[in-house]
Design a protein around this motif. Sequence first.
Motif, PDB file in Angstrom:
ATOM      1  N   PRO A 101       0.816 -21.885 -26.398  1.00  0.00           N
ATOM      2  CA  PRO A 101       1.862 -22.073 -26.196  1.00  0.00           C
ATOM      3  C   PRO A 101       3.093 -21.608 -27.149  1.00  0.00           C
ATOM      4  N   LYS A 102       4.356 -21.299 -27.125  1.00  0.00           N
ATOM      5  CA  LYS A 102       5.957 -21.034 -27.798  1.00  0.00           C
ATOM      6  C   LYS A 102       5.693 -22.391 -28.923  1.00  0.00           C
ATOM      7  N   LYS A 103       5.046 -23.680 -28.827  1.00  0.00           N
ATOM      8  CA  LYS A 103       5.876 -24.481 -29.256  1.00  0.00           C
ATOM      9  C   LYS A 103       4.467 -24.433 -30.739  1.00  0.00           C
ATOM     10  N   VAL A 104       3.560 -24.066 -29.796  1.00  0.00           N
ATOM     11  CA  VAL A 104       2.096 -24.059 -31.536  1.00  0.00           C
ATOM     12  C   VAL A 104       2.777 -23.334 -31.737  1.00  0.00           C
ATOM     13  N   ARG A 105       2.427 -21.837 -31.603  1.00  0.00           N
ATOM     14  CA  ARG A 105       3.435 -20.584 -32.514  1.00  0.00           C
ATOM     15  C   ARG A 105       4.509 -21.364 -33.119  1.00  0.00           C
ATOM     16  N   ALA A 106       5.755 -21.342 -32.585  1.00  0.00           N
ATOM     17  CA  ALA A 106       6.535 -22.494 -33.526  1.00  0.00           C
ATOM     18  C   ALA A 106       6.048 -23.179 -34.053  1.00  0.00           C
ATOM     19  N   LEU A 107       5.264 -24.085 -34.563  1.00  0.00           N
ATOM     20  CA  LEU A 107       4.901 -24.955 -35.141  1.00  0.00           C
ATOM     21  C   LEU A 107       3.720 -24.071 -37.177  1.00  0.00           C
ATOM     22  N   GLY A 108       3.702 -23.413 -35.608  1.00  0.00           N
ATOM     23  CA  GLY A 108       2.142 -22.507 -36.813  1.00  0.00           C
ATOM     24  C   GLY A 108       3.158 -21.790 -37.799  1.00  0.00           C
ATOM     25  N   LEU A 109       4.296 -21.588 -37.631  1.00  0.00           N
ATOM     26  CA  LEU A 109       5.242 -20.667 -38.726  1.00  0.00           C
ATOM     27  C   LEU A 109       5.974 -22.205 -39.904  1.00  0.00           C
ATOM     28  N   LYS A 110       6.083 -23.291 -39.132  1.00  0.00           N
ATOM     29  CA  LYS A 110       6.858 -23.313 -39.912  1.00  0.00           C
ATOM     30  C   LYS A 110       5.861 -24.812 -41.031  1.00  0.00           C
ATOM     31  N   HIS A 111       4.639 -24.598 -40.268  1.00  0.00           N
ATOM     32  CA  HIS A 111       3.580 -25.363 -41.523  1.00  0.00           C
ATOM     33  C   HIS A 111       3.393 -24.307 -42.152  1.00  0.00           C
ATOM     34  N   VAL A 112       2.980 -23.064 -41.781  1.00  0.00           N
ATOM     35  CA  VAL A 112       2.358 -21.983 -43.120  1.00  0.00           C
ATOM     36  C   VAL A 112       4.011 -22.130 -43.950  1.00  0.00           C
ATOM     37  N   LEU A 113       5.081 -21.871 -43.688  1.00  0.00           N
ATOM     38  CA  LEU A 113       6.081 -21.774 -44.857  1.00  0.00           C
ATOM     39  C   LEU A 113       6.321 -23.790 -45.714  1.00  0.00           C
ATOM     40  N   SER A 114       5.970 -24.339 -45.175  1.00  0.00           N
ATOM     41  CA  SER A 114       5.900 -25.747 -45.745  1.00  0.00           C
ATOM     42  C   SER A 114       4.679 -25.216 -46.449  1.00  0.00           C
ATOM     43  N   ALA A 115       2.961 -24.696 -45.893  1.00  0.00           N
ATOM     44  CA  ALA A 115       2.233 -24.414 -47.605  1.00  0.00           C
ATOM     45  C   ALA A 115       2.594 -23.790 -48.457  1.00  0.00           C
ATOM     46  N   LYS A 116       3.289 -22.452 -48.211  1.00  0.00           N
ATOM     47  CA  LYS A 116       3.906 -21.862 -49.564  1.00  0.00           C
ATOM     48  C   LYS A 116       4.809 -22.770 -50.056  1.00  0.00           C
ATOM     49  N   ALA A 117       6.438 -23.486 -49.344  1.00  0.00           N
ATOM     50  CA  ALA A 117       6.709 -23.988 -50.457  1.00  0.00           C
ATOM     51  C   ALA A 117       5.587 -25.288 -51.472  1.00  0.00           C
ATOM     52  N   LYS A 118       5.050 -25.979 -50.566  1.00  0.00           N
ATOM     53  CA  LYS A 118       4.464 -27.247 -51.087  1.00  0.00           C
ATOM     54  C   LYS A 118       3.677 -26.339 -52.215  1.00  0.00           C
ATOM     55  N   ALA A 119       2.638 -25.463 -52.386  1.00  0.00           N
ATOM     56  CA  ALA A 119       1.708 -24.225 -53.228  1.00  0.00           C
ATOM     57  C   ALA A 119       2.522 -23.967 -54.622  1.00  0.00           C
ATOM     58  N   GLU A 120       4.095 -23.628 -54.071  1.00  0.00           N
ATOM     59  CA  GLU A 120       4.829 -23.252 -54.840  1.00  0.00           C
ATOM     60  C   GLU A 120       5.041 -21.997 -55.102  1.00  0.00           C
ATOM     61  N   SER A 121       4.922 -20.874 -54.351  1.00  0.00           N
ATOM     62  CA  SER A 121       4.989 -19.903 -53.735  1.00  0.00           C
ATOM     63  C   SER A 121       5.884 -19.269 -52.945  1.00  0.00           C
ATOM     64  N   LEU A 122       7.043 -19.948 -53.004  1.00  0.00           N
ATOM     65  CA  LEU A 122       7.992 -19.537 -51.836  1.00  0.00           C
ATOM     66  C   LEU A 122       9.161 -19.133 -53.262  1.00  0.00           C
ATOM     67  N   ILE A 123       9.384 -18.819 -53.108  1.00  0.00           N
ATOM     68  CA  ILE A 123      11.174 -17.661 -54.002  1.00  0.00           C
ATOM     69  C   ILE A 123      11.923 -17.060 -53.117  1.00  0.00           C
ATOM     70  N   ILE A 124      12.662 -18.045 -52.911  1.00  0.00           N
ATOM     71  CA  ILE A 124      15.031 -17.252 -52.417  1.00  0.00           C
ATOM     72  C   ILE A 124      15.129 -16.883 -53.311  1.00  0.00           C
ATOM     73  N   VAL A 125      15.600 -15.899 -52.794  1.00  0.00           N
ATOM     74  CA  VAL A 125      16.248 -14.536 -53.449  1.00  0.00           C
ATOM     75  C   VAL A 125      17.900 -14.215 -53.497  1.00  0.00           C
ATOM     76  N   GLU A 126      18.418 -14.177 -53.454  1.00  0.00           N
ATOM     77  CA  GLU A 126      20.271 -13.962 -53.038  1.00  0.00           C
ATOM     78  C   GLU A 126      20.358 -12.726 -51.791  1.00  0.00           C
TER      79      GLU A 126
END
Length: 206
Positions: A101-126
């Motif tokens: 389902p599309k909702k599961v795919r979208a939720l999976g992307l949100k959770h993987v982004l949250s996982a990267k942020a929680k693990a401090e493996s996310l960098i925001i550049v200008e």
Amino acid sequence: MELEVKTLEGGAAGSITVSDEIFGLEPRTDLIHRVVRWQLAKRQVGSHKTLGRSEVTGSTKKFVRQKGSGGARHGNKKAPQFRGGGRAFGPVVRDHGHELPKKVRALGLKHVLSAKAKAESLIIVEDAKAAEAKTKALKSQFSKLGLSSALIIDGAELDQNFALASRNIPHVDVLPVQGINVYDVMRANTLVLTKAAVSALEERFK
């Protein structure tokens, strides 16, 4: 949720407020696993094929008489038990993809982004722009950011010089925001998002 913004040289460039509904969730590995499995199954070619009894070359003549030979009764030598015969229940060309389902795919992307942020493996550049398409210059910038294995997500359009310069750097992938996917995010040690990519993601999940 407040995240620090950096330049490609590794310097500070202020901060940005991101949505907790995208970057602040408690990661669910089961959802991420489902989406990765769906992605890999979808891209599997499925061109494996063996010849069945009806497809191998050979005579269909009955090669031994029905009775009196002292052995089993056989029709022709294309049967699976004989050398050179067809394969019984062998693999056939097929599509390995399955529905998700599309909702599961979208939720999976949100959770993987949250996982990267929680693990401090996310960098925001200008931004992700290069003055010229020089791999050596870009590699030195990546070393200042501490990038060895990274997925860099820019806005809707990639900077041509940046894309060309990064193409020869191993373990570094550059994608427009439309191409972001769970498997590539998981594969890279570090996820790098531009401010344009963050805005596009928040607009997408609104």
